[in-house]
Design a protein around this motif. Structure first.
Motif, mmCIF file in Angstrom:
data_model
loop_
_atom_site.group_PDB
_atom_site.id
_atom_site.type_symbol
_atom_site.label_atom_id
_atom_site.label_comp_id
_atom_site.label_asym_id
_atom_site.label_seq_id
_atom_site.Cartn_x
_atom_site.Cartn_y
_atom_site.Cartn_z
ATOM 1 N N MET A 88 41.427 27.526 42.457
ATOM 2 C CA MET A 88 41.023 27.995 41.144
ATOM 3 C C MET A 88 40.653 26.821 40.241
ATOM 4 N N GLU B 58 46.089 28.013 43.633
ATOM 5 C CA GLU B 58 45.903 27.430 42.298
ATOM 6 C C GLU B 58 44.957 26.236 42.353
ATOM 7 N N LYS B 59 45.030 25.445 43.422
ATOM 8 C CA LYS B 59 44.125 24.301 43.563
ATOM 9 C C LYS B 59 42.673 24.765 43.688
ATOM 10 N N SER C 298 50.811 29.785 47.200
ATOM 11 C CA SER C 298 50.253 29.909 45.847
ATOM 12 C C SER C 298 49.749 28.578 45.312
ATOM 13 N N GLU D 100 48.610 32.855 34.675
ATOM 14 C CA GLU D 100 49.297 31.581 34.442
ATOM 15 C C GLU D 100 48.572 30.432 35.133
ATOM 16 N N MET D 101 48.081 30.689 36.337
ATOM 17 C CA MET D 101 47.302 29.681 37.060
ATOM 18 C C MET D 101 46.046 29.298 36.277
ATOM 19 N N LYS E 282 50.820 36.036 37.466
ATOM 20 C CA LYS E 282 50.775 34.741 38.142
ATOM 21 C C LYS E 282 49.360 34.159 38.115
ATOM 22 N N LEU E 283 48.359 35.018 38.344
ATOM 23 C CA LEU E 283 46.972 34.558 38.306
ATOM 24 C C LEU E 283 46.594 34.070 36.903
ATOM 25 N N ARG F 299 46.819 27.082 33.288
ATOM 26 C CA ARG F 299 47.053 25.694 33.679
ATOM 27 C C ARG F 299 45.755 24.992 34.078
ATOM 28 N N ALA F 300 44.870 25.705 34.787
ATOM 29 C CA ALA F 300 43.586 25.116 35.197
ATOM 30 C C ALA F 300 42.737 24.766 33.981
#
Length: 235
Positions: free
Chosen positions: A176, A173-174, A169, A203-204, A200-201, A207-208
């Motif tokens: 994204m 995330e990186k 994951s 939340e990613m 989870k997506l 953060r992005a």
């Protein structure tokens, strides 16, 4: 048309319908079927695919023009890096802009290895991030070589895609965050079938956006399974 769509994308509810042009010189039969079924009254817009799995299809940009002209709804036109170098990508974007095709989904594209055209070779001068960069420069009124365009294009709205799941994951995330950093205003996930996965997506994405001071929207992919063949394909 696009301003309203982007506003709704960020603050309301929305749904787009993906269309896949066929291996044909006519896209009108697909449009006629959409109208006959009344699908255009149920969605906020459409998307057109660009030779998925490297199989020859009707051009996605021309299909987008036809859909917009018929229904007056915005269309997200896919452009694959596989089939064009940076000159062709910029040229296609300029032509599409005057035809008011201005929402672009940037894809690296499936390998030409899967093509139904013998001996076809991929271009792959860059991945989808190069196309996002081209759109960013166009939106500043210059080309990728930083040369001023005689007539600047109207705003182009760049979109990208992301896998919906990965064993790693952190790597997902990186990827994204990378696409957010290259200017994507919306990222469409592969089909999501699990609520925890969706959370989870989201939340990613949160953060992005925080990392890059952006307002990118995560668009969850939905692919209804209506046939056993489809389930086998996804599996």
């Amino acid at each position: 048309m696009f301003g309203t769509f982007i506003e709704k994308l960020r603050s309301g509810t929305y749904i787009t319908l993906e269309t896949t042009p066929s291996r044909s010189a006519a896209f009108a039969p697909t449009i006629d079927k959409i109208e006959a079924l009344g699908l255009h009254t149920l969605v906020d817009g459409f998307s057109t695919t660009d030779n998925p799995l490297a199989k020859l299809k009707y051009n996605a940009l021309f299909a987008a023009v036809a859909l917009q002209n018929r229904f007056g709804l915005p269309v997200l036109a896919t452009m694959s890096m596989r089939d064009r170098n940076r000159i062709a990508l910029q040229s296609d974007l300029l032509g599409a802009n005057e035809a008011d095709v201005r929402a672009i989904l940037a894809l690296t594209g499936d390998s030409a290895h899967y093509s139904d055209q013998p001996h076809a070779k991929g271009v792959f001068e860059g991945n989808s991030k190069l196309l996002l960069d081209i759109i960013s420069t166009f939106n500043r009124g210059v080309d990728l070589a930083d040369q001023k365009l005689i007539v600047p294009p109207r705003p182009i709205y760049p979109f990208a895609v992301i896998d919906s799941y990965a064993k790693n994951s952190v790597a997902l995330e990186k990827k994204m965050a990378k696409k957010v950093s290259h200017g994507a205003i919306g990222i469409i996930s592969q089909p999501v079938y699990d609520l925890d996965n969706a959370r989870k997506l989201l939340e990613m994405m949160e953060r992005a956006n925080a990392e890059h001071n952006a307002e990118c929207t995560l668009i969850l992919g939905f692919f209804p399974i209506t046939k056993l063949r489809t389930a086998r394909f996804l599996d």
